[in-house]
Structure formats: C-alpha cells, structure tokens
Scaffold this motif. Structure first.
Motif, PDB file in Angstrom:
ATOM      1  N   ASP A 261       0.815  -1.226   0.000  1.00  0.00           N
ATOM      2  CA  ASP A 261       0.000   0.000   0.000  1.00  0.00           C
ATOM      3  C   ASP A 261       0.846   1.272   0.000  1.00  0.00           C
ATOM      4  O   ASP A 261       0.317   2.379   0.124  1.00  0.00           O
ATOM      5  N   GLY A 262       2.159   1.117  -0.039  1.00  0.00           N
ATOM      6  CA  GLY A 262       3.071   2.279  -0.095  1.00  0.00           C
ATOM      7  C   GLY A 262       3.280   2.957   1.248  1.00  0.00           C
ATOM      8  O   GLY A 262       3.780   4.083   1.309  1.00  0.00           O
ATOM      9  N   GLU A 263       2.921   2.281   2.354  1.00  0.00           N
ATOM     10  CA  GLU A 263       3.006   2.954   3.665  1.00  0.00           C
ATOM     11  C   GLU A 263       4.290   2.650   4.435  1.00  0.00           C
ATOM     12  O   GLU A 263       4.585   3.293   5.437  1.00  0.00           O
ATOM     13  N   THR A 264       5.006   1.597   4.039  1.00  0.00           N
ATOM     14  CA  THR A 264       6.355   1.376   4.587  1.00  0.00           C
ATOM     15  C   THR A 264       7.255   1.006   3.415  1.00  0.00           C
ATOM     16  O   THR A 264       6.762   0.716   2.314  1.00  0.00           O
ATOM     17  N   ASN A 265       8.573   1.005   3.640  1.00  0.00           N
ATOM     18  CA  ASN A 265       9.487   0.928   2.495  1.00  0.00           C
ATOM     19  C   ASN A 265      10.403  -0.284   2.447  1.00  0.00           C
ATOM     20  O   ASN A 265      10.930  -0.613   1.379  1.00  0.00           O
ATOM     21  N   ALA A 266      10.665  -0.923   3.585  1.00  0.00           N
ATOM     22  CA  ALA A 266      11.551  -2.100   3.567  1.00  0.00           C
ATOM     23  C   ALA A 266      11.368  -2.881   4.867  1.00  0.00           C
ATOM     24  O   ALA A 266      11.101  -2.285   5.920  1.00  0.00           O
ATOM     25  N   SER A 267      11.508  -4.203   4.765  1.00  0.00           N
ATOM     26  CA  SER A 267      11.471  -5.034   5.989  1.00  0.00           C
ATOM     27  C   SER A 267      12.444  -6.194   5.818  1.00  0.00           C
ATOM     28  O   SER A 267      12.513  -6.808   4.745  1.00  0.00           O
ATOM     29  N   ILE A 268      13.173  -6.476   6.873  1.00  0.00           N
ATOM     30  CA  ILE A 268      14.137  -7.586   6.857  1.00  0.00           C
ATOM     31  C   ILE A 268      13.471  -8.774   7.534  1.00  0.00           C
ATOM     32  O   ILE A 268      12.970  -8.655   8.655  1.00  0.00           O
ATOM     33  N   GLU A 269      13.463  -9.891   6.836  1.00  0.00           N
ATOM     34  CA  GLU A 269      12.743 -11.051   7.380  1.00  0.00           C
ATOM     35  C   GLU A 269      13.506 -11.716   8.525  1.00  0.00           C
ATOM     36  O   GLU A 269      14.716 -11.921   8.442  1.00  0.00           O
ATOM     37  N   LEU A 270      12.763 -12.030   9.592  1.00  0.00           N
ATOM     38  CA  LEU A 270      13.301 -12.821  10.697  1.00  0.00           C
ATOM     39  C   LEU A 270      12.593 -14.166  10.616  1.00  0.00           C
ATOM     40  O   LEU A 270      11.369 -14.243  10.732  1.00  0.00           O
ATOM     41  N   ASN A 271      13.371 -15.232  10.409  1.00  0.00           N
ATOM     42  CA  ASN A 271      12.789 -16.558  10.231  1.00  0.00           C
ATOM     43  C   ASN A 271      12.133 -17.050  11.545  1.00  0.00           C
ATOM     44  O   ASN A 271      12.815 -17.162  12.555  1.00  0.00           O
ATOM     45  N   PRO A 272      10.817 -17.331  11.543  1.00  0.00           N
ATOM     46  CA  PRO A 272      10.193 -17.815  12.784  1.00  0.00           C
ATOM     47  C   PRO A 272      10.291 -19.333  12.970  1.00  0.00           C
ATOM     48  O   PRO A 272       9.910 -19.853  14.005  1.00  0.00           O
ATOM     49  N   HIS A 273      10.809 -20.046  11.959  1.00  0.00           N
ATOM     50  CA  HIS A 273      10.791 -21.523  11.995  1.00  0.00           C
ATOM     51  C   HIS A 273      12.059 -22.066  12.659  1.00  0.00           C
ATOM     52  O   HIS A 273      12.933 -22.625  11.992  1.00  0.00           O
ATOM     53  N   LEU A 274      12.123 -21.847  13.958  1.00  0.00           N
ATOM     54  CA  LEU A 274      13.359 -22.194  14.677  1.00  0.00           C
ATOM     55  C   LEU A 274      13.271 -23.539  15.387  1.00  0.00           C
ATOM     56  O   LEU A 274      14.247 -24.014  15.969  1.00  0.00           O
ATOM     57  N   GLY A 275      12.104 -24.167  15.353  1.00  0.00           N
ATOM     58  CA  GLY A 275      11.909 -25.436  16.078  1.00  0.00           C
ATOM     59  C   GLY A 275      12.767 -26.562  15.515  1.00  0.00           C
ATOM     60  O   GLY A 275      13.440 -27.271  16.280  1.00  0.00           O
ATOM     61  N   ALA A 276      12.772 -26.729  14.186  1.00  0.00           N
ATOM     62  CA  ALA A 276      13.478 -27.873  13.588  1.00  0.00           C
ATOM     63  C   ALA A 276      14.969 -27.866  13.955  1.00  0.00           C
ATOM     64  O   ALA A 276      15.473 -28.862  14.488  1.00  0.00           O
ATOM     65  N   PRO A 277      15.696 -26.744  13.707  1.00  0.00           N
ATOM     66  CA  PRO A 277      17.120 -26.778  14.082  1.00  0.00           C
ATOM     67  C   PRO A 277      17.350 -26.938  15.585  1.00  0.00           C
ATOM     68  O   PRO A 277      18.318 -27.572  16.010  1.00  0.00           O
ATOM     69  N   ALA A 278      16.429 -26.400  16.404  1.00  0.00           N
ATOM     70  CA  ALA A 278      16.606 -26.518  17.861  1.00  0.00           C
ATOM     71  C   ALA A 278      16.418 -27.969  18.312  1.00  0.00           C
ATOM     72  O   ALA A 278      17.219 -28.500  19.092  1.00  0.00           O
ATOM     73  N   PHE A 279      15.369 -28.637  17.809  1.00  0.00           N
ATOM     74  CA  PHE A 279      15.144 -30.041  18.196  1.00  0.00           C
ATOM     75  C   PHE A 279      16.269 -30.929  17.659  1.00  0.00           C
ATOM     76  O   PHE A 279      16.706 -31.860  18.332  1.00  0.00           O
ATOM     77  N   ASP A 280      16.727 -30.621  16.419  1.00  0.00           N
ATOM     78  CA  ASP A 280      17.837 -31.406  15.850  1.00  0.00           C
ATOM     79  C   ASP A 280      19.076 -31.291  16.736  1.00  0.00           C
ATOM     80  O   ASP A 280      19.801 -32.262  16.937  1.00  0.00           O
ATOM     81  N   ALA A 281      19.318 -30.084  17.257  1.00  0.00           N
ATOM     82  CA  ALA A 281      20.516 -29.867  18.088  1.00  0.00           C
ATOM     83  C   ALA A 281      20.421 -30.689  19.376  1.00  0.00           C
ATOM     84  O   ALA A 281      21.401 -31.322  19.796  1.00  0.00           O
ATOM     85  N   ILE A 282      19.242 -30.725  19.994  1.00  0.00           N
ATOM     86  CA  ILE A 282      19.092 -31.503  21.246  1.00  0.00           C
ATOM     87  C   ILE A 282      19.287 -32.991  20.955  1.00  0.00           C
ATOM     88  O   ILE A 282      19.988 -33.695  21.673  1.00  0.00           O
ATOM     89  N   LYS A 283      18.676 -33.451  19.864  1.00  0.00           N
ATOM     90  CA  LYS A 283      18.804 -34.865  19.478  1.00  0.00           C
ATOM     91  C   LYS A 283      20.280 -35.192  19.228  1.00  0.00           C
ATOM     92  O   LYS A 283      20.786 -36.223  19.692  1.00  0.00           O
ATOM     93  N   ALA A 284      20.971 -34.306  18.501  1.00  0.00           N
ATOM     94  CA  ALA A 284      22.388 -34.541  18.192  1.00  0.00           C
ATOM     95  C   ALA A 284      23.196 -34.630  19.475  1.00  0.00           C
ATOM     96  O   ALA A 284      24.058 -35.509  19.623  1.00  0.00           O
ATOM     97  N   SER A 285      22.913 -33.737  20.417  1.00  0.00           N
ATOM     98  CA  SER A 285      23.707 -33.776  21.652  1.00  0.00           C
ATOM     99  C   SER A 285      23.376 -35.038  22.463  1.00  0.00           C
ATOM    100  O   SER A 285      24.247 -35.633  23.084  1.00  0.00           O
ATOM    101  N   MET A 286      22.101 -35.498  22.396  1.00  0.00           N
ATOM    102  CA  MET A 286      21.757 -36.763  23.086  1.00  0.00           C
ATOM    103  C   MET A 286      22.496 -37.940  22.453  1.00  0.00           C
ATOM    104  O   MET A 286      22.833 -38.907  23.126  1.00  0.00           O
ATOM    105  N   ASP A 287      22.766 -37.820  21.139  1.00  0.00           N
ATOM    106  CA  ASP A 287      23.495 -38.892  20.435  1.00  0.00           C
ATOM    107  C   ASP A 287      25.009 -38.714  20.542  1.00  0.00           C
ATOM    108  O   ASP A 287      25.762 -39.374  19.835  1.00  0.00           O
ATOM    109  N   GLY A 288      25.416 -37.758  21.355  1.00  0.00           N
ATOM    110  CA  GLY A 288      26.858 -37.550  21.588  1.00  0.00           C
ATOM    111  C   GLY A 288      27.566 -36.818  20.462  1.00  0.00           C
ATOM    112  O   GLY A 288      28.789 -36.867  20.351  1.00  0.00           O
ATOM    113  N   LYS A 289      26.793 -36.147  19.592  1.00  0.00           N
ATOM    114  CA  LYS A 289      27.424 -35.435  18.464  1.00  0.00           C
ATOM    115  C   LYS A 289      27.760 -33.995  18.848  1.00  0.00           C
ATOM    116  O   LYS A 289      27.115 -33.419  19.733  1.00  0.00           O
ATOM    117  N   GLU A 290      28.721 -33.406  18.147  1.00  0.00           N
ATOM    118  CA  GLU A 290      29.107 -32.000  18.352  1.00  0.00           C
ATOM    119  C   GLU A 290      28.022 -31.085  17.782  1.00  0.00           C
ATOM    120  O   GLU A 290      27.479 -31.347  16.706  1.00  0.00           O
TER     121      GLU A 290
END
Ligand code: AHR
Length: 317
Positions: A261-290
């Motif tokens: 609508d021409g009322e703002t000029n730019a926006s930088i996207e912040l990814n809200p889908h942070l669950g997958a990498p966070a759960f993967d990290a916990i699983k990896a650490s439970m499996d003894g991975k770095e």
C-alpha cells in the motif's frame, strides 16, 4: 531425574505393547519457555515450534512468561524438576541467566537459546538458534543510506530494553550510519516491540520534531512497532512511506500489506521456523554429536516491488 524419564519410556513402551496409539509415545520431552506474545512474529514463532514438536511426536511443555524474566526462571526450574530431555529458552533480556543455566547444566539437561541471546558463559548452554541481529541492523542502515544518498535524520523505535534483539539491532544500524556524516539519530526510545508502544512513542517523536517535518525516516526494531507508527504518522497528517520513510524487521504478513500500500518501504525477514534446528541440536547432543555454538537463521530484505505477492503467499488472502 533421568530415572523418571526411564519410567515414562517404559510406560509408553507398555502402552504400545497393549495396542495403544504410537502417538502416545513421546520421542522426547522438551520444555519451552517463551517470552510472551508481544508481536505478530512471536505468535508465528510459537505456532511454528508447537507444530514442529507435534510433527516429531515431541511432548512439548510450553510456558508463556508474559514478558517477565522471573517467570522464565521459574519455568526453567520447573522443567529441570520434571526431568525433561532438553529446554528451549527464548530469553527476554540478555543478563541474569547464569545461575539457572548452571542448574540445568548440573542436571545434565541441554538448553537451546531460541531467537535471542544471553550475556553468559557459553559453556552453560548447548547452542543458540537465532539470526544475527547486528547484521539485521546493519542491513537496515545500509538500505536507508543508499535510499537517501547518506542524507537522513532518523528516529528509532527500539525493542524491549535489555533484550539482545534491541541492543544488537541498535548497534548494527549505528555502525553503518556512523560512516555517513549527514545521517544521524534524532531520537531513540523503546516501544517494547508492541504495536501500541510503537504508536505511542512515534506520537511523542512527531510532537517533538516539528510535527514530524524534521524526520526523514523511522527505523523500527520490529514490524509491529512500525505498523503502530504508521497510524501515528497518518493521524499527524503526514504520509508514511513518503513523508517519512520506514524500515523495520520481521517480515510479518501485515508489513507486506503496508509495503504494497506504499506505507512502509523495507522489511528484513526474521525466520520464525526455529523449532526444527533446535530439536535437531538436542537430538544430536543426546546422540553424543558435536553441535555448533550458534546456528544462524538470517533472512533477506524485502522491498515494495514484491510485497503484494509476498502478502498473498503469507496471508493466503
Ligand atoms: O527477538 C526477536 C524480536 O522479538 C522480534 O523482532 C520481535 O517482533 C519480537 O517481539
């Protein structure tokens, strides 16, 4: 603690043996201490993490801190007492976490910082899944410098006082505009990442700056505050996006509508889908991975030319 966990697994195995649904077996039990629901982005992030947990059969224990650090500390202690497999913590502010993070570490429970960072010994948490807020601020500053050929007096709506998102976004923007002698921040104040806060503070900026006539641009640390400011600018009889340029951060559906609508000029996207990498990290650490100490999730800068199409995609309208 871990004994309790083993008991739960044994119970779930028995249920399956007895012909009960596989869905009743939680793959992992994870506690999630969320900040609150101050913005459209935060609401999407919560929904996305809950959906990801459900998809993976994770038993997610969710706690909404309503913007209070003390509630988050209580929630983390309760997750520790329940013997969860891991904790997601979206820290409202940067400082004051050492003690509770140490308690989680001593209990052998990995903590993943989600979206925001802390000012604490990194050995106290497993990893941080977040974007680089300094880079986001720098991107906003670079866009504005290019758009105005380095000539612009800016007002800044900061996020929650003491949050890493507000501290780093201010720093990144400031770093860039300090290279341009004819760019400066006229006024800077917190609108607490809310639409109402953005509107209220923008009204005071407009009053203090000759009804807004001294202001070239608004830099808002999130889209919700920018959208509140749009209202204030209109009510002051000026045209947002024209009389006052607006750059903000998040990429929520409503900002794409405002850009279209021409009322703002730019926006930088912040990814809200942070669950997958966070759960993967916990699983990896439970499996003894770095696991790396910072899993970055940065997004691009969007401009009005693609806004209508992006709005359609994101809102389904
Ligand atoms: O920490 C990220 C910020 O928090 C988002 O930009 C804002 O919308 C939220 O409230």
């Amino acid at each position: 603690m871990k004994g309790l966990r083993k008991l739960a697994i044994a119970g779930a195995t028995m249920c399956i043996g007895m012909g009960m649904s596989l869905a009743a077996q939680a793959e992992m039990i994870i506690g999630f201490s969320q900040i609150g629901s101050e913005s459209g982005w935060r609401t999407s992030e919560t929904a996305s993490i809950k959906a990801e947990a459900e998809k993976r059969g994770i038993d997610l224990k969710f706690s909404d801190a309503q913007q209070k650090q003390e509630n988050q500390i209580k929630a983390v202690r309760s997750f520790i007492a329940q013997g969860v497999d891991g904790i997601l913590l979206a820290p409202v502010v940067e400082t004051g976490w050492d003690q509770v993070l140490k308690e989680a570490k001593d209990a052998g429970i990995p903590v993943v910082l989600i979206d925001r960072g802390v000012d604490a010994d990194p050995s106290l948490y497993l990893t941080k899944v977040a974007s680089d807020f300094v880079e986001e601020g720098a991107l906003a500053g670079a866009w504005l410098a290019a758009k105005t050929s380095g000539n612009c007096d800016v007002v800044e709506l900061q996020g929650t006082v003491g949050s890493s998102a507000a501290i780093d976004r201010k720093e990144g923007f400031g770093n860039v505009i300090s290279n341009f002698p004819n760019m400066k921040i006229l006024r800077s104040q917190s609108g607490d990442f809310t639409r109402s806060g953005g509107k209220e503070v923008m009204e005071s900026f407009l009053k203090a700056e000759n009804g807004g006539k001294n202001i070239c641009a608004l830099y808002a640390h999130n889209d919700d505050m920018a959208l509140g400011a749009v209202q204030a600018i209109k009510e002051a009889g000026l045209e947002p996006g024209k009389d006052i340029l607006i750059v903000s951060i998040d990429g929520v559906p409503d900002i794409f509508k405002a850009m279209a609508d021409g009322e703002t000029n730019a926006s930088i996207e912040l990814n809200p889908h942070l669950g997958a990498p966070a759960f993967d990290a916990i699983k990896a650490s439970m499996d003894g991975k770095e696991v790396p100490k910072w899993i970055k999730a940065n997004g691009p800068l969007y401009l009005p030319d693609t806004a209508a199409e992006e709005y359609k995609k994101r809102s389904g309208k």
